[in-house]
Design a protein around this motif. Structure first.
Motif, PDB file in Angstrom:
ATOM      1  N   HIS A  88      59.751 -26.525 -41.768  1.00  0.00           N
ATOM      2  CA  HIS A  88      59.124 -27.557 -42.586  1.00  0.00           C
ATOM      3  C   HIS A  88      57.712 -27.087 -42.890  1.00  0.00           C
ATOM      4  O   HIS A  88      57.002 -26.628 -41.988  1.00  0.00           O
ATOM      5  N   SER A 134      66.230 -29.229 -55.140  1.00  0.00           N
ATOM      6  CA  SER A 134      65.430 -30.412 -54.842  1.00  0.00           C
ATOM      7  C   SER A 134      66.336 -31.625 -54.787  1.00  0.00           C
ATOM      8  O   SER A 134      67.303 -31.727 -55.534  1.00  0.00           O
ATOM      9  N   GLN A 176      64.237 -36.633 -52.065  1.00  0.00           N
ATOM     10  CA  GLN A 176      63.323 -36.658 -50.933  1.00  0.00           C
ATOM     11  C   GLN A 176      62.693 -35.309 -50.593  1.00  0.00           C
ATOM     12  O   GLN A 176      61.673 -35.259 -49.917  1.00  0.00           O
ATOM     13  N   GLN A 177      63.289 -34.205 -51.028  1.00  0.00           N
ATOM     14  CA  GLN A 177      62.864 -32.927 -50.474  1.00  0.00           C
ATOM     15  C   GLN A 177      63.114 -31.756 -51.404  1.00  0.00           C
ATOM     16  O   GLN A 177      64.092 -31.734 -52.147  1.00  0.00           O
ATOM     17  N   MET A 223      61.330 -26.026 -46.157  1.00  0.00           N
ATOM     18  CA  MET A 223      61.560 -27.411 -46.562  1.00  0.00           C
ATOM     19  C   MET A 223      60.217 -28.111 -46.558  1.00  0.00           C
ATOM     20  O   MET A 223      59.447 -27.962 -45.604  1.00  0.00           O
ATOM     21  N   ASP A 224      59.920 -28.867 -47.598  1.00  0.00           N
ATOM     22  CA  ASP A 224      58.644 -29.566 -47.597  1.00  0.00           C
ATOM     23  C   ASP A 224      58.683 -30.710 -46.593  1.00  0.00           C
ATOM     24  O   ASP A 224      59.704 -31.006 -45.985  1.00  0.00           O
ATOM     25  N   GLY A 225      57.525 -31.333 -46.381  1.00  0.00           N
ATOM     26  CA  GLY A 225      57.435 -32.438 -45.434  1.00  0.00           C
ATOM     27  C   GLY A 225      56.959 -32.031 -44.060  1.00  0.00           C
ATOM     28  O   GLY A 225      57.075 -32.796 -43.111  1.00  0.00           O
TER      29      GLY A 225
END
Length: 140
Positions: free
Chosen positions: A15, A39, A42-43, A62-64
């Motif tokens: 992340h 995408s 949410q992500q 993964m973003d977040g």
């Protein structure tokens, strides 16, 4: 265990806080390329691989995420082998200019070899080495 049924490491999933900065870091320093991206609502997920290793080993970003804030003496890291000491020195020079150098180049007894360490945009440490018994330079 039968070698054909043994588990094999294929990816690491991370992340990250800033996807674009992390992709640029691994592209610029490690020559990794985006081999898949998608995408959801949410992500955002990006797969990075070294050229020719897209079906062998990848980083999944993964973003977040959160910045890891590792202390300089924490030696957990991702390791990349380079073909020469000069290549280690060049990466360290570039990283120092950008404020990303954590461990200046140093020599350690076998099997560690010559290495430096950088901090990626998410706080992960990334080692660049020459002379380890893995990857380029292993035969020397």
């Amino acid at each position: 265990m039968n070698p054909q049924s043994s588990p094999r490491l294929t990816h690491l999933a991370l992340h990250v806080v800033d996807m674009d900065a992390c992709v640029a870091f691994y592209r610029d320093y490690c020559d990794m390329r985006v081999c898949h991206e998608r995408s959801t609502a949410q992500q955002r997920i990006v797969w990075l691989a070294e050229p020719g290793r897209e079906q062998d080993f990848i980083f999944v970003l993964m973003d977040g995420g959160r910045d890891l804030q590792l202390p300089d003496d924490d030696y957990r890291h991702f390791g990349f082998a380079l073909p020469s000491r000069a290549a280690v020195d060049e990466i360290a020079r570039r990283a120092k200019e950008r404020g990303e150098l954590v461990w200046p180049p140093r020599d350690e007894p076998y099997p560690v070899g010559y290495y430096c360490g950088l901090r990626d945009p998410n706080g992960n440490y990334v080692e660049f080495s020459y002379g380890q018994p893995l990857g380029p330079g292993a035969a020397q």
